[in-house]
Design a protein around this motif. Structure first.
Motif, short mmCIF file in Angstrom:
data_model
loop_
_atom_site.label_atom_id
_atom_site.label_comp_id
_atom_site.label_asym_id
_atom_site.label_seq_id
_atom_site.Cartn_x
_atom_site.Cartn_y
_atom_site.Cartn_z
N ASP A 94 -24.63 44.09 -53.10
CA ASP A 94 -25.99 44.64 -53.00
C ASP A 94 -26.48 44.73 -51.56
O ASP A 94 -27.67 44.89 -51.31
N MET A 95 -25.57 44.63 -50.59
CA MET A 95 -25.90 44.89 -49.18
C MET A 95 -25.08 46.10 -48.76
O MET A 95 -23.90 45.98 -48.40
N PRO A 96 -25.65 47.29 -48.85
CA PRO A 96 -24.85 48.52 -48.71
C PRO A 96 -24.16 48.68 -47.36
O PRO A 96 -23.13 49.34 -47.26
N LYS A 97 -24.72 48.07 -46.29
CA LYS A 97 -24.12 48.23 -44.96
C LYS A 97 -22.95 47.29 -44.74
O LYS A 97 -22.22 47.42 -43.76
N ASN A 98 -22.79 46.30 -45.64
CA ASN A 98 -21.81 45.22 -45.47
C ASN A 98 -22.14 44.33 -44.27
O ASN A 98 -21.31 43.57 -43.80
N TYR A 148 -30.75 49.91 -54.78
CA TYR A 148 -30.91 49.66 -53.35
C TYR A 148 -32.34 49.86 -52.87
O TYR A 148 -32.59 49.87 -51.66
N ASN A 149 -33.30 50.00 -53.78
CA ASN A 149 -34.69 50.15 -53.34
C ASN A 149 -35.16 48.95 -52.51
O ASN A 149 -35.95 49.10 -51.59
N LYS A 190 -30.62 44.92 -55.30
CA LYS A 190 -30.73 44.13 -56.53
C LYS A 190 -29.59 44.49 -57.48
O LYS A 190 -29.35 45.66 -57.75
N SER A 191 -28.91 43.45 -57.96
CA SER A 191 -27.83 43.65 -58.94
C SER A 191 -28.33 43.33 -60.34
O SER A 191 -29.04 42.35 -60.54
N PRO A 245 -34.85 53.39 -59.85
CA PRO A 245 -33.77 52.81 -59.05
C PRO A 245 -33.19 53.80 -58.05
O PRO A 245 -32.99 54.97 -58.37
N ASN A 246 -32.98 53.33 -56.84
CA ASN A 246 -32.33 54.08 -55.77
C ASN A 246 -33.11 55.33 -55.33
O ASN A 246 -32.55 56.23 -54.71
N SER A 247 -34.42 55.34 -55.62
CA SER A 247 -35.24 56.48 -55.21
C SER A 247 -35.91 56.23 -53.86
O SER A 247 -36.47 57.16 -53.27
N GLN A 248 -35.88 54.99 -53.37
CA GLN A 248 -36.52 54.65 -52.10
C GLN A 248 -35.45 54.22 -51.10
O GLN A 248 -35.41 53.09 -50.63
N THR A 249 -34.57 55.15 -50.81
CA THR A 249 -33.46 54.88 -49.88
C THR A 249 -33.30 56.06 -48.93
O THR A 249 -33.81 57.16 -49.17
N CYS A 250 -32.59 55.79 -47.83
CA CYS A 250 -32.31 56.84 -46.85
C CYS A 250 -31.01 56.47 -46.14
O CYS A 250 -30.46 55.38 -46.38
#
Length: 503
Positions: free
Chosen positions: A99-103, A165-166, A144-145, A47-52
């Motif tokens: 689960d939409m980090p940018k809002n 957030y992957n 994904k929640s 989880p959350n390893s494929q984010t930038c």
């Protein structure tokens, strides 16, 4: 737990009301990177390893459009007989969602890349129903929640939620139909057939695996009822994220019965989202959508417009593969099978496996026999599709060749398939390890036949007296002696020869 909902019988519902549907299908594209950044889309990572910074929406980050994502969108639009925009752009769809980090979601609003198309779908009795397409537009998926601590896996009753957030930023194509009218009592069947055909189109294009069980393709089922003979649409409900063909059909059917029960009792339909429950095919209320939602769309300032060159679009059109319905009709004629049998092959997901097996040298009858028989049975027992079984078309073709050569009979071939599926090696290796080759030594067969005749004198006399059907008992005795490794047809011939009887 689902709550009790009063339903009107399906027949009574259709006697008074006319269903109108709208289907919104989200397809995750099979690109290697996300829609607006270079992060991997591979499933199963931590989880959350494929984010930038870009897909997390951090200040100062800038998106870049995935070219393969745009190409895939154009291919889908062309396959759905859509017009392809000469110029379109992305927009920001603003809303708060955990689960939409940018809002906001980068999507397309009033300028989709593809619009005004259609897809012809074939129902089980062969009728063709045209579903008109409003639009197909590009956007990105959410994260994904995971709701923890409750009984249902939903947020209600959970003690806390975890966010991964992957998936945020994975390319999506949303395909929206125009209102589907005129289906009447067949509306649920039309919904299922449309999503099934759309899935086949997506797979044929190679732009996504379209695995509904893995969330790569999801359907929102919008449904309303209007009194028979009227034109004005009723208030709709929207059953969200339905993830199987059977569930699409069940969701539409349930909502028809639920709406009809409410309306016939003098009530009003609430415009809302609904959750579908696989265990009993019911839906329950999600959130109210009394008014049109204001997402405050505005053009995405960090992305340039997309203007597909006409020459490039025509190149993509010329390179489109044969569309699934046309291909199925061609194969059905080549194989000489009925519409019903072809539908069964399609339902089993075996079309491509059969085609590949024929390309490996098997005849069509043998390829269909093994994929739709022993292999389909194994797939059903394991709860997977036939193309997920650990056996290749080349291996199935080899088994068919061994049967055709007389080295295996059907019983032995099933044991070879069992061995291949169990990881015991290739068909030839399984035959060798298990000692499964057909007994073809005429001397050994003759001795087994003599033994069977001597041990069953009364049956032999019946055969000599003209009761040829009794030969089956002697054939069975020989097969038992040879552990099922004899050619039953040859055994029968030898028995009749030795008894001096002809058929």
């Amino acid at each position: 737990m689902t709550t009790f909902t009063e339903l009107l019988s399906y027949e009574d519902a259709l006697a008074s009301y006319d269903p109108v549907m709208g289907l919104e299908v989200h397809v995750e594209l099979g690109t290697k990177t996300k829609m607006f950044c270079g992060c991997s889309t591979e499933l199963g990572a931590e989880p959350n390893s494929q984010t930038c910074p870009t897909c997390l929406g951090l200040p100062g980050s800038l998106p870049v459009v995935n070219a393969i994502g745009v190409e895939s969108a154009v291919k889908i639009g062309l396959a759905l007989n859509c017009e392809i925009a000469e110029w379109c752009r992305f927009a920001r769809k603003n809303y708060f969602y955990p689960d939409m980090p940018k809002n906001f979601q980068t999507s397309q609003y009033d300028e989709p890349i593809a619009f005004n198309g259609y897809l012809d779908v074939q129902l089980e009795d062969g009728e063709i129903f045209r579903v008109e397409i409003e639009r197909a537009h590009m956007e990105e998926d959410t994260g994904k929640s995971l709701h923890v601590g409750g009984a249902t896996g939903r947020i209600h009753g959970a003690s806390h939620s975890l966010l991964d957030y992957n998936r945020a930023g994975i390319p999506l194509i949303e395909i929206v139909t125009k209102p589907i009218e005129g289906a009447g009592e067949r509306a649920p069947e039309v919904a299922k057939a449309y999503v099934a055909e759309l899935r086949e189109v997506i797979k044929a294009l190679g732009v996504s695996e379209a695995r509904m069980d893995k969330g790569q393709m999801r359907c929102d089922v919008n449904l309303s009822l209007r009194p028979n003979g009227t034109k004005e649409f009723g208030t709709r409900s929207e059953t969200k994220n339905v993830n199987s063909l059977r569930s699409v059909e069940r969701a539409a059917r349930f909502e028809i019965q639920r709406h009809a029960a409410v309306l016939s009792s003098g009530g009003s339909i609430v415009q809302e989202t609904r959750h579908f429950h696989e265990e009993d095919g019911s839906t329950t209320a999600g959130r109210i959508k009394d008014n049109a939602e204001d997402y405050r769309y505005f053009p995405e300032p960090d992305l340039v417009p997309v203007a597909p060159a006409r020459a490039w679009v025509e190149e993509l059109r010329e390179a489109l593969p044969e569309m699934p319905r046309l291909r199925r009709n061609r194969l059905r004629e080549e194989w000489g099978v009925s519409e019903h049998d072809m539908q069964s092959i399609l339902n089993a997901g075996a079309v491509d496996s059969i085609v590949a097996t024929i390309e490996e040298g098997a005849d069509s009858a043998a390829a269909r026999k093994w994929w739709m028989g022993e292999l389909a049975r194994n797939a059903n027992e394991q709860g997977v599709s036939v193309d997920e079984l650990p056996i290749t078309p080349a291996q199935v073709a080899r088994i068919a060749a061994l049967v055709a050569a007389g080295d295996l009979n059907d019983k032995l071939a099933r044991q070879v398939i069992e061995g291949v599926l169990a990881g015991e090696g290739t068909p030839d290796e399984v035959v060798e390890k298990r000692g499964l080759k057909v007994v073809s030594d005429e001397g050994a067969l003759g001795a087994a036949v003599d033994e069977a005749i001597a041990g069953n004198a009364a049956i032999a006399d019946k055969i000599r007296g003209g009761k040829i059907a009794a030969v089956g008992a002697l054939v069975g005795a020989v097969m038992k002696t040879t552990r099922g490794q004899a050619d039953a047809a040859r055994v029968k011939e030898l028995i009749l020869e030795k008894l001096g009887v002809s058929e």
